[in-house]
Design a protein around this motif. Structure first.
Motif, PDB file in Angstrom:
ATOM      1  N   LYS A 185       0.819  -1.216   0.000  1.00 22.93           N
ATOM      2  CA  LYS A 185       0.000   0.000   0.000  1.00 22.93           C
ATOM      3  C   LYS A 185       0.854   1.267   0.000  1.00 22.93           C
ATOM      4  CE  LYS A 185      -1.916   1.106   3.884  1.00 22.93           C
ATOM      5  NZ  LYS A 185      -2.786   1.072   5.056  1.00 22.93           N
ATOM      6  N   LEU A 190      -5.443   0.009  -4.939  1.00 26.29           N
ATOM      7  CA  LEU A 190      -5.830   0.959  -3.891  1.00 26.29           C
ATOM      8  C   LEU A 190      -7.342   1.119  -3.846  1.00 26.29           C
ATOM      9  CD1 LEU A 190      -3.010   3.615  -4.394  1.00 26.29           C
ATOM     10  CD2 LEU A 190      -3.303   2.126  -2.408  1.00 26.29           C
ATOM     11  N   ALA A 220      -6.899   2.422   2.610  1.00 30.91           N
ATOM     12  CA  ALA A 220      -5.939   3.302   1.948  1.00 30.91           C
ATOM     13  C   ALA A 220      -6.270   4.781   2.110  1.00 30.91           C
ATOM     14  CB  ALA A 220      -5.866   2.966   0.454  1.00 30.91           C
TER      15      ALA A 220
END
Length: 274
Positions: free
Chosen positions: A131, A155, A162
């Protein structure tokens, strides 16, 4: 490790099967509908080209993450299709392979196809390990490419996990990076920074007004109505942009101005003002 072209082997197997069973089918479409069952037979049949191991069991003999991920990378480097069975095995091994795939993403000298495959595998494994790396890619990007687009899709899938980090860095991202981040963040309205940046991009990037109008509509903040309405009234705004502006205005509870687009090429191409 040996780089066997499993796609080629299956194509040969399928060809032999079709030749043998052609008389049992009335047309090719009916035969092709049975291709899935033929594939299952292929992966479960011991093969002499695998020393008597079936294709479906071949990669199950290996559980070393480095061996499996490096094997996948070698396939891409040699331009041989990566076997789906190898990708399945990497996903099965799980966490150790997640770590190895994340390390592969950091290697800018690795084949781009291998890195793309790594992003897809990590997404399939619901991993959020990369991430921070993905967000850094977006933060620094000058323009989109296949790798960053693939990372952006991951994402999107991470969603709320996120959002906090994206919100923290969006103010320091490149214009292209901000646009990419907004693609995720506008689905989680209520953040003042995100609204402000979206408004700034809408006002300062008339060539992308349709995109940012859509984002403002998703954010649901009626403060955007004045700017959206002014843009919709602008005689220089083409029909296709107007449609997005109108949609955003109506989504925010406003009334879009009526416009005549009789001479607009986009309007004439669609045939009507929908």
């Amino acid at each position: 490790m040996s780089l066997i072209n499993f796609d080629e082997r299956f194509a040969d197997y399928l060809h032999d099967w079709m030749t043998e069973h052609a008389s049992e089918y009335l047309d090719m479409d009916a035969m092709e509908r049975d291709a899935d069952s033929v594939y299952l037979r292929f992966i479960n049949t011991p093969a002499d080209w695998l020393d008597g191991v079936s294709p479906g069991a071949y990669f199950s003999q290996y559980d070393d993450a480095k061996v499996l991920v490096d094997w996948m990378t070698d396939y891409t480097r040699q331009g041989i299709p990566v076997p789906a069975l190898l990708l399945d095995r990497i996903a099965e091994v799980g966490l150790p392979c997640q770590k190895r795939l994340t390390a592969l993403l950091k290697d800018e000298n690795a084949p781009s196809e291998a890195r793309m495959t790594a992003v897809g595998l990590l997404r399939e494994m619901d991993s959020d390990a990369p991430k921070t790396m993905y967000i850094q890619w977006l933060k620094e990007m000058d323009e989109g490419n296949e790798l960053t687009e693939n990372a952006l899709e991951s994402l999107r899938q991470m969603g709320p996990a996120a959002v906090k980090q994206l919100t923290e860095v969006i103010g320091h991202a490149t214009p292209a990076g901000q646009e990419a981040m907004l693609d995720v963040l506008v689905n989680y309205p209520g953040n003042e920074k995100v609204f402000r940046i979206t408004m700034e991009r809408f006002i300062n990037c008339p060539e992308k007004r349709a995109i940012f109008a859509g984002y403002l509509g998703k954010l649901g903040d009626a403060r955007a109505l004045e700017a959206l309405t002014q843009a919709a009234e602008n005689a220089d705004v083409p029909y296709l942009d107007y449609i997005e502006l109108r949609s955003a205005i109506e989504r925010l509870g406003g009334d879009a101005p009526t416009r005549d687009f009789g001479n607009d090429l986009g309007f004439n191409a669609t045939g009507s003002l929908s």
